[in-house]
Design an enzyme around this catalytic site. Structure first.
Site, PDB file in Angstrom:
ATOM      1  N   GLU A  67     -14.741  -2.205 -14.962  1.00  0.00           N
ATOM      2  CA  GLU A  67     -15.846  -3.167 -14.983  1.00  0.00           C
ATOM      3  C   GLU A  67     -16.912  -2.778 -13.963  1.00  0.00           C
ATOM      4  O   GLU A  67     -18.116  -2.908 -14.236  1.00  0.00           O
ATOM      5  CB  GLU A  67     -15.337  -4.578 -14.733  1.00  0.00           C
ATOM      6  CG  GLU A  67     -16.390  -5.650 -14.958  1.00  0.00           C
ATOM      7  CD  GLU A  67     -16.936  -5.680 -16.377  1.00  0.00           C
ATOM      8  OE1 GLU A  67     -18.177  -5.683 -16.531  1.00  0.00           O
ATOM      9  OE2 GLU A  67     -16.145  -5.700 -17.344  1.00  0.00           O
ATOM     10  N   GLU A  74     -24.726   0.217 -16.654  1.00  0.00           N
ATOM     11  CA  GLU A  74     -25.739  -0.705 -17.176  1.00  0.00           C
ATOM     12  C   GLU A  74     -26.926  -0.825 -16.229  1.00  0.00           C
ATOM     13  O   GLU A  74     -28.084  -0.780 -16.665  1.00  0.00           O
ATOM     14  CB  GLU A  74     -25.126  -2.078 -17.423  1.00  0.00           C
ATOM     15  CG  GLU A  74     -24.196  -2.112 -18.614  1.00  0.00           C
ATOM     16  CD  GLU A  74     -23.597  -3.492 -18.860  1.00  0.00           C
ATOM     17  OE1 GLU A  74     -23.778  -4.398 -18.011  1.00  0.00           O
ATOM     18  OE2 GLU A  74     -22.951  -3.654 -19.905  1.00  0.00           O
TER      19      GLU A  74
END
Length: 119
Positions: A67, A74
């Site tokens: 994550e 991102e």
């Protein structure tokens, strides 16, 4: 090679800041932290074995690590371009897909660990 203690501790500090920032700002990471707390609570409740703890620790650390990497990918893409680009979408989707694959595998393996305690 000489070890620089100050520099080493500073790098740990930066890493910790990154973890804290992702926990504070990313909903998916908050879900992973909550799930980890539930799993840890269940492990304590059922008094699972040391080997089972090792499995769960690897699953939790792997999930959090993926994550964190997904968020880094991102944010880097968002920094490079604010415009829609099909390659940016593919990169973001692939990173998210990696998280999903590991999450599904973690649920399955975690279920196998707890199955004998629940049933």
């Amino acid at each position: 090679m000489k070890l620089d203690g100050k520099r080493l501790w500073r790098s740990f500090g930066y890493a910790w800041q990154g973890i804290q920032q992702v926990i504070k700002t990313e909903q998916n990471m908050q879900v992973h932290v909550f799930a980890a707390l539930l799993v840890i609570g269940a492990g304590l409740y059922f008094r699972i074995t040391v080997f089972e703890w090792m499995i769960l620790i690897v699953l939790i650390a792997g999930m959090w690590s993926l994550e964190l990497i997904n968020t880094a990918i991102e944010k880097t893409i968002d920094l490079v371009t604010e415009e829609y680009h099909p390659l940016a979408k593919k990169a973001k989707d692939a990173a998210a897909g990696a998280v999903l694959v590991y999450a599904i595998a973690s649920v399955i393996v975690g279920g196998l660990v707890f199955f004998k305690y629940i049933f």
